[in-house]
Design an enzyme around this catalytic site. Sequence first.
Site, short mmCIF file in Angstrom:
data_model
loop_
_atom_site.label_atom_id
_atom_site.label_comp_id
_atom_site.label_asym_id
_atom_site.label_seq_id
_atom_site.Cartn_x
_atom_site.Cartn_y
_atom_site.Cartn_z
N HIS A 33 111.21 14.45 55.01
CA HIS A 33 112.51 15.09 55.27
C HIS A 33 113.63 14.10 55.48
O HIS A 33 114.78 14.40 55.25
CB HIS A 33 112.39 15.99 56.50
N HIS A 38 122.14 12.65 52.67
CA HIS A 38 123.28 12.85 51.79
C HIS A 38 124.61 12.58 52.50
O HIS A 38 125.66 12.81 51.93
CB HIS A 38 123.25 14.25 51.19
N ASP A 77 107.96 8.58 63.09
CA ASP A 77 108.32 8.80 64.48
C ASP A 77 108.29 10.28 64.88
O ASP A 77 108.60 10.62 66.01
CB ASP A 77 109.68 8.19 64.80
N SER A 79 110.24 12.60 63.80
CA SER A 79 111.61 13.11 63.92
C SER A 79 111.78 14.51 63.36
O SER A 79 112.73 15.20 63.72
CB SER A 79 112.61 12.15 63.27
#
Length: 188
Positions: A33, A38, A77, A79
Amino acid sequence: MVVAIKLLRRKSYKDTGKQLNMIAASWIQFMIHDWIDHLEGTNQNLRHQKKWQAKEVPTGFYDNKQGSVNTRTPWWDGSVIYGSNSKWLIKVRTYKDGKLKISEDGLLMHDEDGVAISGDVRNSWAGVSVLQAPFIKEHNAVCDALKREYHELDDEDLYRQARLVTSAVIAKVHIIDWTVQLLKTDTL
């Protein structure tokens, strides 16, 4: 993006020989992900843009003086459930016994704007949410187990230890379970 568009735009069922399915596609996005950012809301100039089939989808890289920039943190990690910055970190935590927010029915909670409360929800969909929820519950279960064994741990200690354990579980699933199964093909 190409894989997601092709998978999600299929009009007919195509057997993948039990190698890839929607769970595999969900896991791919769950894991990567944050590989591409962007830079929404920045003053960066889009360098490349392509059209995918009949519908225009902006894609490409942004020009900047530093080369490639990504505001998200590395995928190992965790996230995807913890977030990549302090804003999301604060949003996902309960600040009670180190736990993360999850609804009573075991699904992701949503804020007042209807945005799921989980680490990374940009360009998310049901497949990713289905994976975020169990790992949030895993984090909370680790907190409970640590609290039972180590009564002296405070909220922050419980959170940090559970985050290490849960991130390690995510890495283990990816390296040992998912990747090994994916590579069990004649070609690979």
